[in-house]
Write a protein that holds these residues in place. Structure first.
Motif, PDB file in Angstrom:
ATOM      1  N   ASP A 299       0.855  -1.144  -0.268  1.00 40.63           N
ATOM      2  CA  ASP A 299      -0.147   0.087   0.049  1.00 40.63           C
ATOM      3  C   ASP A 299       0.781   1.351  -0.300  1.00 40.63           C
ATOM      4  OD1 ASP A 299      -2.351  -1.797   0.634  1.00 40.63           O
ATOM      5  OD2 ASP A 299      -2.028  -1.486   2.217  1.00 40.63           O
ATOM      6  N   ILE A 300       1.760   0.823   0.612  1.00 39.86           N
ATOM      7  CA  ILE A 300       2.552   2.093   0.385  1.00 39.86           C
ATOM      8  C   ILE A 300       3.707   2.094  -0.117  1.00 39.86           C
ATOM      9  CG2 ILE A 300       4.536   3.355   2.139  1.00 39.86           C
ATOM     10  CD1 ILE A 300       2.967   2.455   5.088  1.00 39.86           C
ATOM     11  N   HIS A 301       4.109   3.549  -1.090  1.00 40.37           N
ATOM     12  CA  HIS A 301       5.240   2.961  -1.902  1.00 40.37           C
ATOM     13  C   HIS A 301       7.103   3.146  -1.432  1.00 40.37           C
ATOM     14  CE1 HIS A 301       7.512   4.843  -5.143  1.00 40.37           C
ATOM     15  NE2 HIS A 301       7.775   4.322  -5.515  1.00 40.37           N
ATOM     16  N   GLU A 302       7.141   1.825  -1.405  1.00 43.25           N
ATOM     17  CA  GLU A 302       8.453   1.376  -1.189  1.00 43.25           C
ATOM     18  C   GLU A 302      10.063   1.381  -1.524  1.00 43.25           C
ATOM     19  OE1 GLU A 302       7.274   0.114   3.971  1.00 43.25           O
ATOM     20  OE2 GLU A 302       6.966  -1.340   2.210  1.00 43.25           O
ATOM     21  N   HIS A 303      11.185   1.176  -1.483  1.00 45.97           N
ATOM     22  CA  HIS A 303      11.756   0.938  -2.555  1.00 45.97           C
ATOM     23  C   HIS A 303      12.173  -0.821  -2.007  1.00 45.97           C
ATOM     24  CE1 HIS A 303      16.046  -0.442  -2.749  1.00 45.97           C
ATOM     25  NE2 HIS A 303      16.243   0.427  -3.889  1.00 45.97           N
ATOM     26  N   ASP A 304      11.944  -1.512  -3.131  1.00 44.41           N
ATOM     27  CA  ASP A 304      11.792  -3.163  -3.532  1.00 44.41           C
ATOM     28  C   ASP A 304      12.730  -3.540  -1.719  1.00 44.41           C
ATOM     29  OD1 ASP A 304      11.246  -1.989  -5.598  1.00 44.41           O
ATOM     30  OD2 ASP A 304      12.622  -3.140  -6.656  1.00 44.41           O
ATOM     31  N   SER A 305      14.227  -2.862  -2.173  1.00 47.80           N
ATOM     32  CA  SER A 305      14.340  -4.103  -0.652  1.00 47.80           C
ATOM     33  C   SER A 305      13.619  -3.846   0.503  1.00 47.80           C
ATOM     34  CB  SER A 305      15.851  -2.896  -0.314  1.00 47.80           C
ATOM     35  OG  SER A 305      15.547  -1.972   0.638  1.00 47.80           O
ATOM     36  N   VAL A 327      16.871 -15.097  -3.477  1.00 46.05           N
ATOM     37  CA  VAL A 327      17.727 -14.543  -5.136  1.00 46.05           C
ATOM     38  C   VAL A 327      16.531 -13.567  -5.920  1.00 46.05           C
ATOM     39  CG1 VAL A 327      18.523 -15.446  -7.233  1.00 46.05           C
ATOM     40  CG2 VAL A 327      18.265 -17.103  -6.120  1.00 46.05           C
ATOM     41  N   ALA A 328      17.094 -12.666  -5.927  1.00 47.08           N
ATOM     42  CA  ALA A 328      16.501 -11.327  -6.454  1.00 47.08           C
ATOM     43  C   ALA A 328      17.493 -10.618  -7.543  1.00 47.08           C
ATOM     44  CB  ALA A 328      16.560 -10.319  -5.138  1.00 47.08           C
ATOM     45  N   ASP A 329      17.418  -9.561  -8.253  1.00 43.35           N
ATOM     46  CA  ASP A 329      18.276  -8.367  -8.401  1.00 43.35           C
ATOM     47  C   ASP A 329      18.275  -7.198  -7.683  1.00 43.35           C
ATOM     48  OD1 ASP A 329      15.782  -7.229  -7.873  1.00 43.35           O
ATOM     49  OD2 ASP A 329      15.203  -6.806 -10.078  1.00 43.35           O
ATOM     50  N   ARG A 330      19.349  -6.537  -8.496  1.00 42.86           N
ATOM     51  CA  ARG A 330      19.970  -5.574  -7.668  1.00 42.86           C
ATOM     52  C   ARG A 330      19.470  -4.535  -7.054  1.00 42.86           C
ATOM     53  NH1 ARG A 330      23.235  -6.518 -12.252  1.00 42.86           N
ATOM     54  NH2 ARG A 330      25.372  -7.155 -11.372  1.00 42.86           N
ATOM     55  N   GLY A 331      18.300  -4.004  -7.037  1.00 45.50           N
ATOM     56  CA  GLY A 331      16.911  -3.384  -6.391  1.00 45.50           C
ATOM     57  C   GLY A 331      16.922  -3.791  -5.529  1.00 45.50           C
ATOM     58  N   TYR A 332      17.251  -4.989  -4.459  1.00 44.28           N
ATOM     59  CA  TYR A 332      17.078  -5.683  -3.514  1.00 44.28           C
ATOM     60  C   TYR A 332      18.386  -5.164  -2.706  1.00 44.28           C
ATOM     61  CZ  TYR A 332      12.425  -7.909  -4.805  1.00 44.28           C
ATOM     62  OH  TYR A 332      11.710  -7.428  -5.139  1.00 44.28           O
ATOM     63  N   ARG A 333      19.363  -4.164  -3.463  1.00 46.15           N
ATOM     64  CA  ARG A 333      20.748  -4.758  -2.064  1.00 46.15           C
ATOM     65  C   ARG A 333      19.873  -3.724  -0.428  1.00 46.15           C
ATOM     66  NH1 ARG A 333      24.517  -1.301  -6.891  1.00 46.15           N
ATOM     67  NH2 ARG A 333      24.904  -3.165  -7.890  1.00 46.15           N
ATOM     68  N   GLY A 334      20.780  -3.948   0.175  1.00 47.30           N
ATOM     69  CA  GLY A 334      20.303  -3.783   1.527  1.00 47.30           C
ATOM     70  C   GLY A 334      19.492  -4.528   1.939  1.00 47.30           C
ATOM     71  N   SER A 335      18.579  -5.581   1.916  1.00 43.92           N
ATOM     72  CA  SER A 335      17.149  -6.435   2.093  1.00 43.92           C
ATOM     73  C   SER A 335      18.066  -7.770   3.122  1.00 43.92           C
ATOM     74  CB  SER A 335      16.768  -6.653   1.310  1.00 43.92           C
ATOM     75  OG  SER A 335      16.823  -7.573  -0.094  1.00 43.92           O
ATOM     76  N   LYS A 336      19.625  -7.748   3.070  1.00 46.52           N
ATOM     77  CA  LYS A 336      20.055  -8.441   3.849  1.00 46.52           C
ATOM     78  C   LYS A 336      19.608  -8.807   5.524  1.00 46.52           C
ATOM     79  CE  LYS A 336      23.151  -9.954   0.239  1.00 46.52           C
ATOM     80  NZ  LYS A 336      25.003 -10.148   0.156  1.00 46.52           N
ATOM     81  N   ARG A 337      19.627  -7.912   6.217  1.00 49.48           N
ATOM     82  CA  ARG A 337      19.704  -8.139   7.433  1.00 49.48           C
ATOM     83  C   ARG A 337      17.972  -7.679   7.437  1.00 49.48           C
ATOM     84  NH1 ARG A 337      23.647  -2.640   8.492  1.00 49.48           N
ATOM     85  NH2 ARG A 337      25.199  -3.928   7.725  1.00 49.48           N
TER      86      ARG A 337
END
Length: 445
Positions: A299-305, A327-337
């Motif tokens: 519902d909220i415009h958020e970054h892919d990560s 497995v994701a693309d580069r748009g998910y940078r920062g989501s590992k934590r």
């Protein structure tokens, strides 16, 4: 009232279709494979014990599946059900029905009755049909935009729509207006078309300013003349109109549609479509079998990560085993934590990675592209390209039903291939027997 159970009588009639259709048809096999009793137990609490008898749950749930599976509207699936005996058998009928199963608006009420949680049960059942194939430890994740059924938004269109709504409201409550501005608005609409014309851009801007002024005049007049009860009822709409008339091109959280004010603009950078208006949707599929095990509407415009956590939570809810690798693309940078499973993104190999680990990551990143055609099929074949259901709940329901239809189609294709291979095997056996008989006959002759 609780829905009636389907007729289980063994008595047959002239209109009996149980023994007249192809029992190996994928749609009939799918109807036999789905655990409809589980749906009846899940949805029983949504019905009141009082009132008239409702339509069977298998009928209504089957209509929702058929609608998404064959890309039909509510009116279309009801009409097709009346003409197609395979649709009727899939929904639990044993004899051919000549009347429509229900009015198309009853599907709207049934969707609202189920809500997001009820439709999640349909997706969960579609995942369970595939058994162990849906329990792969590695999944693919990607995000797309589910566009809403709105016209391309411009400030001029919104101002004209507000003026028309206010005039209609005044006519409904018999308010005598000093002026409706109908003739002037018609002329301003023509002038406002030249925003991209070099020499007429100034006139188009003046036309937009005048349209906003007219809308403000009508709005303030109705606020003075309407009864207090009507003002309280229209308070939210009036606040929305004031917000639309005051917004500027570079403002954040703009309103792009009066009937869908909660949607947002997503810049995709595509040449043919630089902007998309709707909500982001995350899709999670298995690595090898390409089964959609989870979806999430944001519902909220958020970054892919920031969308990965909700997507994996949906997948975990529909599976029995936990996910080990995403497995994701580069748009998910920062989501590992933010998530527990291992997240693999396309990047340069780390120094601590062995050669085997580098090859594994490279292979998974190459396989990640398999989710792109899945999203393409969801959009063009399963009604995800343009969502006609209203509100945030409508976006979630449409996304869940599209994923459910994809899984059902995968099961039907697998069943068809199995029947096709077994049919070839039996055909070869018959030919072999025929040849042997011919040889024996020649030998005896």
């Amino acid at each position: 009232m609780l829905p009636k159970s389907p007729n289980d009588s063994a008595q047959t009639s002239f209109f009996d279709i149980a023994n007249q259709l192809n029992s190996n048809h994928p749609l009939i096999a799918l109807g036999n494979a789905i655990d409809w009793s589980l749906l009846e137990q899940e949805f029983k609490s949504l019905y009141s014990p009082l009132g008239r008898n409702a339509k069977p749950i298998r009928l209504m749930s089957g209509l929702l599946m058929l609608k998404q599976l064959y890309d039909l509207s509510d009116e279309g699936v009801v009409a097709q059900w009346q003409m197609n005996p395979y649709y009727q058998v899939f929904c639990g009928e044993t004899s051919f029905q000549t009347n429509v199963p229900c009015h198309s608006t009853e599907l709207v009420k049934f969707r609202n009755r189920l809500g997001k949680q009820g439709v999640e049960q349909l997706l969960k059942i579609s995942v369970a049909l595939h058994g162990e194939a849906a329990e792969e430890p590695t999944v693919l994740v990607d995000t797309t935009v589910q566009e809403k059924a709105i016209t391309y938004p411009t400030d001029t269109k919104l101002a004209i729509k507000i003026i028309n709504r206010l005039n209609k409201l005044a006519k409904t409550h018999d308010i005598k207006q000093r002026r409706t501005f109908v003739k002037e608005v018609r002329a301003l609409r023509v002038v406002s078309r030249y925003f991209r014309h070099v020499h007429r851009r100034a006139k188009a801007k003046k036309a937009l300013k005048r349209l906003r002024t007219i809308a403000g005049i009508l709005l303030r007049e109705l606020q003075r003349k309407l009864p207090e009860s009507v003002l309280q009822k229209e308070a939210d709409n009036f606040a929305l109109y004031e917000r639309v008339l005051a917004q500027q091109p570079k403002d954040k959280n703009k309103v792009y549609s009066l009937h869908e004010p909660e949607i947002y603009c997503v810049g995709k950078g595509k040449d043919h479509k630089p902007y998309e208006y709707g909500r982001k949707a995350s899709v999670v599929s298995t690595l090898n079998s390409n089964i959609i095990v989870g979806v999430a509407s944001h519902d909220i415009h958020e970054h892919d990560s920031k969308t990965l956590k909700a997507a994996l939570a949906s997948a975990e809810h529909n599976r029995q085993t936990p996910i080990k690798t995403a497995v994701a693309d580069r748009g998910y940078r920062g989501s590992k934590r933010s998530v527990k499973p291992e997240v693999i993104l396309p990047s340069a190999p780390l120094k601590r990675d062995s050669q085997e680990e580098c090859q594994r990551k490279k292979y998974l990143c190459q396989k990640r592209s398999a989710i792109e055609p899945i999203i393409g099929h969801l959009k063009h074949d399963y009604r995800l390209c343009r969502n006609w259901l209203k509100g945030s709940q409508g976006d979630a329901i449409n996304l869940l039903m599209a994923a459910c239809a994809w899984n059902l189609r995968k099961w039907m294709v697998a069943f068809f291939l199995l029947e096709f291979r077994s049919g070839i095997w039996l055909f070869m056996i018959k030919i072999d027997r025929y040849d042997r008989n011919e040889i024996i006959w020649v030998h005896l002759g």
